[in-house]
Design an enzyme around this catalytic site. Structure first.
Site, PDB file in Angstrom:
ATOM      1  N   SER A 199       0.843  -1.202   0.000  1.00  0.00           N
ATOM      2  CA  SER A 199       0.000   0.000   0.000  1.00  0.00           C
ATOM      3  C   SER A 199       0.873   1.244   0.000  1.00  0.00           C
ATOM      4  O   SER A 199       1.608   1.500   0.960  1.00  0.00           O
ATOM      5  CB  SER A 199      -0.904   0.000   1.226  1.00  0.00           C
ATOM      6  OG  SER A 199      -1.453   1.297   1.370  1.00  0.00           O
TER       7      SER A 199
ATOM      8  N   HIS B 246      -1.243  -1.188  -4.287  1.00  0.00           N
ATOM      9  CA  HIS B 246      -2.524  -0.836  -3.664  1.00  0.00           C
ATOM     10  C   HIS B 246      -2.538   0.671  -3.397  1.00  0.00           C
ATOM     11  O   HIS B 246      -1.624   1.214  -2.768  1.00  0.00           O
ATOM     12  CB  HIS B 246      -2.663  -1.621  -2.357  1.00  0.00           C
ATOM     13  CG  HIS B 246      -3.979  -1.461  -1.664  1.00  0.00           C
ATOM     14  ND1 HIS B 246      -5.108  -2.166  -2.027  1.00  0.00           N
ATOM     15  CD2 HIS B 246      -4.343  -0.683  -0.613  1.00  0.00           C
ATOM     16  CE1 HIS B 246      -6.112  -1.819  -1.226  1.00  0.00           C
ATOM     17  NE2 HIS B 246      -5.680  -0.911  -0.365  1.00  0.00           N
TER      18      HIS B 246
ATOM     19  N   ASP C 257      -4.665   3.751  -1.776  1.00  0.00           N
ATOM     20  CA  ASP C 257      -5.729   4.084  -0.827  1.00  0.00           C
ATOM     21  C   ASP C 257      -6.206   5.512  -1.025  1.00  0.00           C
ATOM     22  O   ASP C 257      -5.504   6.455  -0.666  1.00  0.00           O
ATOM     23  CB  ASP C 257      -5.206   3.923   0.604  1.00  0.00           C
ATOM     24  CG  ASP C 257      -5.050   2.462   0.979  1.00  0.00           C
ATOM     25  OD1 ASP C 257      -6.043   1.725   0.869  1.00  0.00           O
ATOM     26  OD2 ASP C 257      -3.938   2.067   1.377  1.00  0.00           O
TER      27      ASP C 257
ATOM     28  N   MET D 169      -8.698   8.374   0.096  1.00  0.00           N
ATOM     29  CA  MET D 169      -9.518   8.736   1.269  1.00  0.00           C
ATOM     30  C   MET D 169      -9.990  10.174   1.132  1.00  0.00           C
ATOM     31  O   MET D 169      -9.194  11.054   0.787  1.00  0.00           O
ATOM     32  CB  MET D 169      -8.689   8.606   2.539  1.00  0.00           C
ATOM     33  CG  MET D 169      -8.077   7.228   2.720  1.00  0.00           C
ATOM     34  SD  MET D 169      -7.087   7.195   4.221  1.00  0.00           S
ATOM     35  CE  MET D 169      -6.524   5.498   4.221  1.00  0.00           C
TER      36      MET D 169
ATOM     37  N   HIS E  66      -8.295   1.420  -4.095  1.00  0.00           N
ATOM     38  CA  HIS E  66      -9.240   1.199  -2.990  1.00  0.00           C
ATOM     39  C   HIS E  66      -9.882   2.538  -2.649  1.00  0.00           C
ATOM     40  O   HIS E  66      -9.244   3.406  -2.053  1.00  0.00           O
ATOM     41  CB  HIS E  66      -8.461   0.609  -1.804  1.00  0.00           C
ATOM     42  CG  HIS E  66      -9.275   0.398  -0.571  1.00  0.00           C
ATOM     43  ND1 HIS E  66      -8.702   0.173   0.670  1.00  0.00           N
ATOM     44  CD2 HIS E  66     -10.620   0.353  -0.362  1.00  0.00           C
ATOM     45  CE1 HIS E  66      -9.652   0.011   1.579  1.00  0.00           C
ATOM     46  NE2 HIS E  66     -10.825   0.127   0.981  1.00  0.00           N
TER      47      HIS E  66
ATOM     48  N   MET F   5     -11.958   4.744  -0.543  1.00  0.00           N
ATOM     49  CA  MET F   5     -12.610   4.957   0.758  1.00  0.00           C
ATOM     50  C   MET F   5     -13.223   6.343   0.702  1.00  0.00           C
ATOM     51  O   MET F   5     -12.784   7.285   1.378  1.00  0.00           O
ATOM     52  CB  MET F   5     -11.568   4.834   1.887  1.00  0.00           C
ATOM     53  CG  MET F   5     -11.185   3.379   2.157  1.00  0.00           C
ATOM     54  SD  MET F   5      -9.632   3.239   3.067  1.00  0.00           S
ATOM     55  CE  MET F   5      -8.503   3.416   1.711  1.00  0.00           C
TER      56      MET F   5
ATOM     57  N   MET G 128     -11.866  -5.829   5.106  1.00  0.00           N
ATOM     58  CA  MET G 128     -10.981  -4.949   5.877  1.00  0.00           C
ATOM     59  C   MET G 128     -10.620  -5.628   7.196  1.00  0.00           C
ATOM     60  O   MET G 128     -11.502  -6.114   7.902  1.00  0.00           O
ATOM     61  CB  MET G 128     -11.664  -3.610   6.162  1.00  0.00           C
ATOM     62  CG  MET G 128     -11.864  -2.707   4.956  1.00  0.00           C
ATOM     63  SD  MET G 128     -10.359  -2.293   4.037  1.00  0.00           S
ATOM     64  CE  MET G 128      -9.331  -1.535   5.295  1.00  0.00           C
TER      65      MET G 128
ATOM     66  N   GLY H 205      -2.954   3.816   8.084  1.00  0.00           N
ATOM     67  CA  GLY H 205      -2.025   2.694   8.064  1.00  0.00           C
ATOM     68  C   GLY H 205      -1.509   2.457   9.473  1.00  0.00           C
ATOM     69  O   GLY H 205      -1.724   3.272  10.376  1.00  0.00           O
TER      70      GLY H 205
ATOM     71  N   ASP I  39      -6.712  -6.317   4.141  1.00  0.00           N
ATOM     72  CA  ASP I  39      -6.080  -5.002   4.160  1.00  0.00           C
ATOM     73  C   ASP I  39      -6.119  -4.432   5.572  1.00  0.00           C
ATOM     74  O   ASP I  39      -7.203  -4.186   6.115  1.00  0.00           O
ATOM     75  CB  ASP I  39      -6.843  -4.100   3.173  1.00  0.00           C
ATOM     76  CG  ASP I  39      -6.269  -2.701   3.054  1.00  0.00           C
ATOM     77  OD1 ASP I  39      -5.198  -2.442   3.617  1.00  0.00           O
ATOM     78  OD2 ASP I  39      -6.906  -1.870   2.376  1.00  0.00           O
TER      79      ASP I  39
ATOM     80  N   GLY J 212       1.113  -2.315   4.015  1.00  0.00           N
ATOM     81  CA  GLY J 212       1.740  -0.991   3.971  1.00  0.00           C
ATOM     82  C   GLY J 212       2.978  -0.942   4.832  1.00  0.00           C
ATOM     83  O   GLY J 212       4.106  -1.139   4.346  1.00  0.00           O
TER      84      GLY J 212
END
Ligand code: DX5
Ligand code: ZN
Length: 222
Positions: free
Chosen positions: A14, A39, A41, A43, A72, A74, A143, A150, A181, A203
């Site tokens: 990640s 990966h 992330d 957010m 991913h 979020m 999840m 992280g 994850d 990560g």
């Protein structure tokens, strides 16, 4: 390259744990360490209590490397932002079942755009919430921490849900990957693999390891 099946172990570091001042070098380091996917992330400070990066950063990564991009989301209303992540070069886009959208429609649009479709469920969300969609996805993300940050400890209590998702897959002759994850290292990856997960997002345990290649290898062999 032959695309992996749910029987193949996939390691997806990640980027959230990387050094953001040197993203290009960090992605190169990830590829050299033997990672299969990267990966990413995303957010929004609304669906989760943190803000990371968006399509512009993903596009920059895409333009300098050809590693498979596992995005991913979020974010709230992933349906609204979806085209921007497709255009940025995502290979797989995962949306949360909890994110306030027409889940079936969003998954359909992801696949229609040529990307693989993933569905994520938070630790508190039962697998039943994802069941209506399990025949419409390429990947189920369970999840193993509450999303947002992280470096959080792995939540052991998610393991039965992973096993239930794997049992459902077998019973219904489906083929989705099961991704985990949050708090994944060689020890917790072994537990997740035992339960039926094959895609390991990691990560802190990869980017912060003294030897990233050794860390990736340890998760692969766990
Ligand atoms: C958590 C993110 C994870 C996170 C994992 O909200 O979805 O992908 O980066 O980080 P570690 O492996 O450090 O728990
Ligand atoms: Zn993630």
């Amino acid at each position: 390259m032959i695309p992996p099946t749910f029987r193949d172990r996939v390691i997806a570091p990640s980027l959230l744990a990387a050094d953001f001042s040197r993203i290009r070098e960090e992605v190169t380091r990830t590829i050299k360490a033997g990672a299969d996917w990267l990966h990413l992330d995303v957010m929004d400070g609304h669906f989760v209590d943190n803000i990371s990066f968006g399509p512009a950063v993903i596009q920059a990564v895409h333009e300098t490397n050809d590693i498979f991009l596992d995005v991913h989301l979020m974010i709230s209303r992933p349906d609204h932002y979806l085209p921007r992540f497709v255009a940025a070069g995502a290979d797989l886009i995962t949306v949360h079942v909890e994110a306030g959208h027409d889940v079936a429609e969003t998954l359909h649009r992801i696949r229609e755009s040529g990307c693989k479709a993933g569905l994520a469920i938070n630790p508190a969300t039962p697998v039943e919430a994802a069941q209506p969609y399990l025949d419409q996805i390429d990947l189920l993300l369970c999840m193993t921490v509450v999303p947002g940050f992280g470096g959080q400890p792995f939540m052991e209590e998610v393991l039965p849900k992973i096993a239930a998702a794997a049992a459902w897959r077998e019973k219904h002759e489906l083929h989705y990957h099961i991704e985990v994850d949050g708090g994944i290292d060689a020890v917790t990856a072994a537990k997740c693999a035992q339960a039926g997960a094959n895609v390991m997002v990691a990560g802190s345990s990869t980017y912060r390891a003294p030897d990233m290649a050794a860390a990736v290898r340890a998760i692969r062999e766990a």
